[in-house]
Design a protein around this motif. Sequence first.
Motif, mmCIF file in Angstrom:
data_model
loop_
_atom_site.group_PDB
_atom_site.id
_atom_site.type_symbol
_atom_site.label_atom_id
_atom_site.label_comp_id
_atom_site.label_asym_id
_atom_site.label_seq_id
_atom_site.Cartn_x
_atom_site.Cartn_y
_atom_site.Cartn_z
ATOM 1 N N GLU A 16 58.462 5.721 37.221
ATOM 2 C CA GLU A 16 58.377 6.724 38.292
ATOM 3 C C GLU A 16 59.125 6.263 39.541
ATOM 4 O O GLU A 16 59.788 7.069 40.206
ATOM 5 C CB GLU A 16 56.918 7.049 38.618
ATOM 6 N N ASN A 17 59.059 4.979 39.853
ATOM 7 C CA ASN A 17 59.805 4.449 40.992
ATOM 8 C C ASN A 17 61.313 4.540 40.743
ATOM 9 O O ASN A 17 62.077 4.858 41.660
ATOM 10 C CB ASN A 17 59.395 3.006 41.283
ATOM 11 N N LEU A 18 61.737 4.256 39.513
ATOM 12 C CA LEU A 18 63.158 4.378 39.178
ATOM 13 C C LEU A 18 63.616 5.831 39.262
ATOM 14 O O LEU A 18 64.714 6.116 39.755
ATOM 15 C CB LEU A 18 63.431 3.815 37.784
ATOM 16 N N ARG A 19 62.776 6.762 38.790
ATOM 17 C CA ARG A 19 63.123 8.192 38.890
ATOM 18 C C ARG A 19 63.272 8.606 40.355
ATOM 19 O O ARG A 19 64.198 9.334 40.709
ATOM 20 C CB ARG A 19 62.059 9.049 38.217
ATOM 21 N N ALA A 20 62.378 8.134 41.199
ATOM 22 C CA ALA A 20 62.453 8.452 42.627
ATOM 23 C C ALA A 20 63.733 7.873 43.233
ATOM 24 O O ALA A 20 64.405 8.535 44.033
ATOM 25 C CB ALA A 20 61.221 7.919 43.356
ATOM 26 N N ALA A 21 64.079 6.639 42.839
ATOM 27 C CA ALA A 21 65.307 6.019 43.345
ATOM 28 C C ALA A 21 66.531 6.810 42.879
ATOM 29 O O ALA A 21 67.483 6.992 43.644
ATOM 30 C CB ALA A 21 65.397 4.567 42.879
ATOM 31 N N CYS A 22 66.508 7.296 41.649
ATOM 32 C CA CYS A 22 67.622 8.116 41.143
ATOM 33 C C CYS A 22 67.786 9.370 41.991
ATOM 34 O O CYS A 22 68.901 9.763 42.341
ATOM 35 C CB CYS A 22 67.388 8.500 39.682
ATOM 36 N N PHE A 23 66.675 9.980 42.329
ATOM 37 C CA PHE A 23 66.726 11.190 43.154
ATOM 38 C C PHE A 23 67.304 10.861 44.528
ATOM 39 O O PHE A 23 68.198 11.552 45.014
ATOM 40 C CB PHE A 23 65.322 11.792 43.283
ATOM 41 N N GLU A 24 66.815 9.786 45.144
ATOM 42 C CA GLU A 24 67.284 9.393 46.484
ATOM 43 C C GLU A 24 68.762 9.030 46.485
ATOM 44 O O GLU A 24 69.472 9.300 47.456
ATOM 45 C CB GLU A 24 66.473 8.212 47.005
ATOM 46 N N LEU A 25 69.220 8.395 45.411
ATOM 47 C CA LEU A 25 70.604 7.942 45.338
ATOM 48 C C LEU A 25 71.526 8.963 44.662
ATOM 49 O O LEU A 25 72.703 8.675 44.441
ATOM 50 C CB LEU A 25 70.670 6.613 44.577
ATOM 51 N N ALA A 26 70.997 10.124 44.326
ATOM 52 C CA ALA A 26 71.750 11.188 43.651
ATOM 53 C C ALA A 26 72.377 10.695 42.349
ATOM 54 O O ALA A 26 73.528 10.993 42.030
ATOM 55 C CB ALA A 26 72.802 11.777 44.580
ATOM 56 N N ILE A 27 71.590 9.938 41.583
ATOM 57 C CA ILE A 27 72.042 9.435 40.290
ATOM 58 C C ILE A 27 71.688 10.460 39.223
ATOM 59 O O ILE A 27 70.548 10.927 39.162
ATOM 60 C CB ILE A 27 71.378 8.074 39.975
ATOM 61 N N LYS A 28 72.667 10.774 38.370
ATOM 62 C CA LYS A 28 72.442 11.719 37.285
ATOM 63 C C LYS A 28 71.512 11.093 36.250
ATOM 64 O O LYS A 28 71.751 9.984 35.771
ATOM 65 C CB LYS A 28 73.764 12.089 36.622
ATOM 66 N N VAL A 29 70.463 11.814 35.911
ATOM 67 C CA VAL A 29 69.508 11.393 34.885
ATOM 68 C C VAL A 29 69.487 12.481 33.819
ATOM 69 O O VAL A 29 69.357 13.662 34.127
ATOM 70 C CB VAL A 29 68.089 11.205 35.476
ATOM 71 N N THR A 30 69.623 12.076 32.568
ATOM 72 C CA THR A 30 69.614 13.042 31.477
ATOM 73 C C THR A 30 68.179 13.530 31.231
ATOM 74 O O THR A 30 67.222 12.909 31.693
ATOM 75 C CB THR A 30 70.158 12.415 30.178
ATOM 76 N N PRO A 31 68.030 14.627 30.494
ATOM 77 C CA PRO A 31 66.671 15.125 30.192
ATOM 78 C C PRO A 31 65.790 14.104 29.474
ATOM 79 O O PRO A 31 64.572 14.113 29.628
ATOM 80 C CB PRO A 31 66.927 16.345 29.312
ATOM 81 N N ASP A 32 66.418 13.186 28.707
ATOM 82 C CA ASP A 32 65.624 12.147 28.044
ATOM 83 C C ASP A 32 65.563 10.859 28.867
ATOM 84 O O ASP A 32 65.268 9.785 28.350
ATOM 85 C CB ASP A 32 66.132 11.877 26.625
ATOM 86 N N LEU A 33 65.813 11.001 30.178
ATOM 87 C CA LEU A 33 65.647 9.933 31.179
ATOM 88 C C LEU A 33 66.553 8.727 30.940
ATOM 89 O O LEU A 33 66.134 7.577 31.004
ATOM 90 C CB LEU A 33 64.184 9.493 31.271
ATOM 91 N N ARG A 34 67.847 9.006 30.700
ATOM 92 C CA ARG A 34 68.849 7.950 30.603
ATOM 93 C C ARG A 34 69.799 8.046 31.784
ATOM 94 O O ARG A 34 70.015 9.118 32.333
ATOM 95 C CB ARG A 34 69.652 8.059 29.300
ATOM 96 N N VAL A 35 70.363 6.888 32.146
ATOM 97 C CA VAL A 35 71.373 6.820 33.197
ATOM 98 C C VAL A 35 72.557 6.017 32.665
ATOM 99 O O VAL A 35 72.418 5.241 31.718
ATOM 100 C CB VAL A 35 70.829 6.155 34.486
ATOM 101 N N GLY A 36 73.711 6.201 33.284
ATOM 102 C CA GLY A 36 74.902 5.450 32.898
ATOM 103 C C GLY A 36 74.815 3.997 33.330
ATOM 104 O O GLY A 36 73.920 3.593 34.089
ATOM 105 N N ALA A 37 75.773 3.204 32.849
ATOM 106 C CA ALA A 37 75.762 1.764 33.108
ATOM 107 C C ALA A 37 75.881 1.437 34.595
ATOM 108 O O ALA A 37 75.168 0.565 35.104
ATOM 109 C CB ALA A 37 76.880 1.089 32.318
ATOM 110 N N SER A 38 76.750 2.125 35.311
ATOM 111 C CA SER A 38 76.908 1.856 36.748
ATOM 112 C C SER A 38 75.634 2.203 37.510
ATOM 113 O O SER A 38 75.232 1.476 38.424
ATOM 114 C CB SER A 38 78.081 2.643 37.322
ATOM 115 N N ALA A 39 75.013 3.302 37.115
ATOM 116 C CA ALA A 39 73.762 3.699 37.761
ATOM 117 C C ALA A 39 72.658 2.688 37.470
ATOM 118 O O ALA A 39 71.885 2.329 38.364
ATOM 119 C CB ALA A 39 73.342 5.090 37.292
#
Length: 99
Positions: A16-39
């Motif tokens: 949940e903390n990582l999801r919040a950080a993704c939102f704050e940093l505008a990181i794209k998260v897939t529907p199955d909660l994956r992010v790219g290597a740079s993210a």
Amino acid sequence: MKNELTERERVKVVVENLRAACFELAIKVTPDLRVGASAAAKLLDYHPDTLKNMRSLRQGPTYYHHKVGRSRVSYRLEDLAIWIEEKRKACDDPEGAKG
């Protein structure tokens, strides 16, 4: 008596903390909660090359050869959280820190 979280509960909190950080940093998260290597590197506060080197050494979080955006490698947030918690456990446990 301490009211400590179980390992699984701690992983959920970290996800949940990582999801919040993704939102704050505008990181794209897939529907199955994956992010790219740079993210993933950004979330872990590592340089992308460090994470790439860790992959080549078979260290670091579990990764997938499944494209997310322009990245050919992706990481599930849960796998990042599990890896973070494993590092925490190794630091907390003198026996675990030997490896």
